[in-house]
Design an enzyme around this catalytic site. Structure first.
Site, PDB file in Angstrom:
ATOM      1  N   LEU A 156      -2.174  -7.380  -9.354  1.00 44.25           N
ATOM      2  CA  LEU A 156      -1.338  -8.247 -10.187  1.00 44.25           C
ATOM      3  C   LEU A 156      -2.067  -8.904 -11.363  1.00 44.25           C
ATOM      4  O   LEU A 156      -1.442  -9.518 -12.216  1.00 44.25           O
ATOM      5  CB  LEU A 156      -0.727  -9.365  -9.327  1.00 44.25           C
ATOM      6  CG  LEU A 156       0.291  -8.921  -8.278  1.00 44.25           C
ATOM      7  CD1 LEU A 156       0.785 -10.130  -7.488  1.00 44.25           C
ATOM      8  CD2 LEU A 156       1.455  -8.198  -8.919  1.00 44.25           C
TER       9      LEU A 156
ATOM     10  N   GLY B 103       0.770  -1.248   0.000  1.00 48.30           N
ATOM     11  CA  GLY B 103       0.000   0.000   0.000  1.00 48.30           C
ATOM     12  C   GLY B 103       0.795   1.289   0.000  1.00 48.30           C
ATOM     13  O   GLY B 103       0.231   2.356   0.253  1.00 48.30           O
ATOM     14  N   SER B 104       2.092   1.240  -0.317  1.00 42.50           N
ATOM     15  CA  SER B 104       2.858   2.495  -0.219  1.00 42.50           C
ATOM     16  C   SER B 104       2.489   3.473  -1.338  1.00 42.50           C
ATOM     17  O   SER B 104       2.472   4.688  -1.110  1.00 42.50           O
ATOM     18  CB  SER B 104       4.365   2.218  -0.203  1.00 42.50           C
ATOM     19  OG  SER B 104       4.828   1.788  -1.454  1.00 42.50           O
ATOM     20  N   ASN B 105       2.185   2.980  -2.524  1.00 41.05           N
ATOM     21  CA  ASN B 105       1.747   3.902  -3.585  1.00 41.05           C
ATOM     22  C   ASN B 105       0.377   4.488  -3.268  1.00 41.05           C
ATOM     23  O   ASN B 105       0.133   5.669  -3.523  1.00 41.05           O
ATOM     24  CB  ASN B 105       1.759   3.193  -4.948  1.00 41.05           C
ATOM     25  CG  ASN B 105       3.163   3.120  -5.529  1.00 41.05           C
ATOM     26  OD1 ASN B 105       3.712   4.128  -5.969  1.00 41.05           O
ATOM     27  ND2 ASN B 105       3.776   1.949  -5.479  1.00 41.05           N
TER      28      ASN B 105
ATOM     29  N   GLU C 244       8.880   5.693  -7.351  1.00 39.74           N
ATOM     30  CA  GLU C 244       7.506   5.364  -7.748  1.00 39.74           C
ATOM     31  C   GLU C 244       6.507   6.347  -7.131  1.00 39.74           C
ATOM     32  O   GLU C 244       5.560   6.775  -7.775  1.00 39.74           O
ATOM     33  CB  GLU C 244       7.139   3.954  -7.281  1.00 39.74           C
ATOM     34  CG  GLU C 244       7.796   2.855  -8.077  1.00 39.74           C
ATOM     35  CD  GLU C 244       7.290   1.484  -7.649  1.00 39.74           C
ATOM     36  OE1 GLU C 244       6.093   1.338  -7.366  1.00 39.74           O
ATOM     37  OE2 GLU C 244       8.114   0.552  -7.611  1.00 39.74           O
TER      38      GLU C 244
ATOM     39  N   ASP D  30       1.542  -4.796 -18.786  1.00 39.38           N
ATOM     40  CA  ASP D  30       2.613  -3.796 -18.900  1.00 39.38           C
ATOM     41  C   ASP D  30       2.815  -3.249 -20.308  1.00 39.38           C
ATOM     42  O   ASP D  30       3.927  -2.876 -20.673  1.00 39.38           O
ATOM     43  CB  ASP D  30       3.952  -4.387 -18.402  1.00 39.38           C
ATOM     44  CG  ASP D  30       3.854  -4.897 -16.973  1.00 39.38           C
ATOM     45  OD1 ASP D  30       3.122  -4.269 -16.181  1.00 39.38           O
ATOM     46  OD2 ASP D  30       4.485  -5.910 -16.662  1.00 39.38           O
TER      47      ASP D  30
ATOM     48  N   HIS E 173       4.891   0.429 -12.725  1.00 38.27           N
ATOM     49  CA  HIS E 173       5.731  -0.770 -12.856  1.00 38.27           C
ATOM     50  C   HIS E 173       7.146  -0.403 -12.417  1.00 38.27           C
ATOM     51  O   HIS E 173       7.659   0.650 -12.802  1.00 38.27           O
ATOM     52  CB  HIS E 173       5.718  -1.233 -14.319  1.00 38.27           C
ATOM     53  CG  HIS E 173       6.471  -2.499 -14.513  1.00 38.27           C
ATOM     54  ND1 HIS E 173       5.947  -3.737 -14.190  1.00 38.27           N
ATOM     55  CD2 HIS E 173       7.731  -2.735 -14.959  1.00 38.27           C
ATOM     56  CE1 HIS E 173       6.844  -4.673 -14.447  1.00 38.27           C
ATOM     57  NE2 HIS E 173       7.935  -4.089 -14.913  1.00 38.27           N
TER      58      HIS E 173
ATOM     59  N   ASN F  55      -1.246   2.207 -14.271  1.00 34.92           N
ATOM     60  CA  ASN F  55      -0.485   1.243 -13.462  1.00 34.92           C
ATOM     61  C   ASN F  55       0.912   1.793 -13.282  1.00 34.92           C
ATOM     62  O   ASN F  55       1.390   2.570 -14.102  1.00 34.92           O
ATOM     63  CB  ASN F  55      -0.421  -0.112 -14.181  1.00 34.92           C
ATOM     64  CG  ASN F  55       0.355  -1.140 -13.369  1.00 34.92           C
ATOM     65  OD1 ASN F  55       0.166  -1.254 -12.149  1.00 34.92           O
ATOM     66  ND2 ASN F  55       1.236  -1.876 -14.014  1.00 34.92           N
TER      67      ASN F  55
HETATM   68  C1  GRF Z   1       5.140  -1.493  -6.624  1.00 36.79           C
HETATM   69  O1  GRF Z   1       6.484  -1.830  -6.684  1.00 36.79           O
HETATM   70  C2  GRF Z   1       4.590  -1.283  -8.013  1.00 36.79           C
HETATM   71  O2  GRF Z   1       5.553  -0.890  -8.941  1.00 36.79           O
HETATM   72  C3  GRF Z   1       4.078  -2.643  -8.377  1.00 36.79           C
HETATM   73  O3  GRF Z   1       3.614  -3.191  -7.185  1.00 36.79           O
HETATM   74  C4  GRF Z   1       4.284  -2.606  -6.079  1.00 36.79           C
HETATM   75  C5  GRF Z   1       3.244  -2.117  -5.139  1.00 36.79           C
HETATM   76  O4  GRF Z   1       3.832  -1.585  -3.979  1.00 36.79           O
HETATM   77  N1  GRF Z   1       3.094  -2.556  -9.420  1.00 36.79           N
HETATM   78  P1  GRF Z   1       2.941  -0.847  -2.911  1.00 36.79           P
HETATM   79  O5  GRF Z   1       1.871  -1.833  -2.481  1.00 36.79           O
HETATM   80  O6  GRF Z   1       2.353   0.340  -3.559  1.00 36.79           O
HETATM   81  O7  GRF Z   1       3.850  -0.501  -1.781  1.00 36.79           O
END
Ligand code: GRF
Length: 191
Positions: A88, A16-18, A177, A148, A107, A105
């Site tokens: 995923l 969940g960091s993004n 990211e 992708d 990546h 998305n």
């Molecule tokens: C990230 O590395 C993103 O590039 C990929 O999945 C990961 C998700 O990380 N698609 P987070 O859950 O957002 O920390």
């Protein structure tokens, strides 16, 4: 201008960091947007815990409950943009059709290199190091029916250091990211 409404799709690991980076940018005004809903396939991930304790609107939508596409669409009602953040799977066709050029998305590599089925998480960073690459980075792109492959919105590059490991590379790219996702959203929302 109305605030754009974002739906975030987490994955089964749900770090969940993004999601947190996007939510922070909505709160502090970098994005003229709100996270309308966070959708997760599982109810017991760190990302779900964070969303719950931060008062986000949360929906658990499991791919094993049919009709999956219709369930996702119901949860995404009112959203203008969808951000995949750790999700995923390939999205069902009805979701893709309902949000043309509206699904993003991120990546953790410089697409079109190191993308495609099975290229996620540490697999990506291990492959980058094994290939002897001198740079990597991240890519925000539109989502299509293939892994992708959609049009690239933005990339951020990272020069590998001597002795770089998959773990150190993953940490460096993850920081990028969080900036990249917010910048890409600023760009698409501004049109
Ligand atoms: C990230 O590395 C993103 O590039 C990929 O999945 C990961 C998700 O990380 N698609 P987070 O859950 O957002 O920390």
């Amino acid at each position: 201008m109305n605030r754009a409404q974002i739906g975030i799709l987490l994955g089964p690991k749900g770090r969940g960091s993004n999601m947190r980076a996007i939510a922070a940018a909505c709160s502090d005004g970098r994005l003229n947007a709100d996270v309308r809903v966070v959708i997760s396939p599982k109810s017991d991930t760190p990302g779900v815990d964070w969303a719950r304790s931060n008062g986000m609107n949360l929906d658990i939508v499991s791919p094993s409950d049919e009709p999956y596409g219709a369930n996702l669409l119901a949860a995404l009602d009112g959203c203008d943009w969808i951000c995949l953040a750790g999700y995923l799977r390939l999205l069902p066709g009805d979701v893709l059709n309902a949000f043309p050029h509206r699904i993003l998305n991120i990546h953790p590599a410089l697409l079109p290199k190191f993308g495609g089925k099975g290229m996620y998480g540490m697999h990506v960073h291990e492959a980058v190091i094994a290939a002897g690459e001198t740079e990597s980075g991240c890519t925000v792109h539109y989502v299509t029916e293939h892994y992708d492959e959609g049009e690239i919105i933005l990339q951020k590059r990272y020069a590998l250091h001597p002795g770089e490991t998959p773990e150190s590379l993953a940490a460096a790219v993850l920081k990028l990211e969080h900036e990249a996702y917010v910048e890409a959203l600023q760009k698409v929302i501004a049109g």
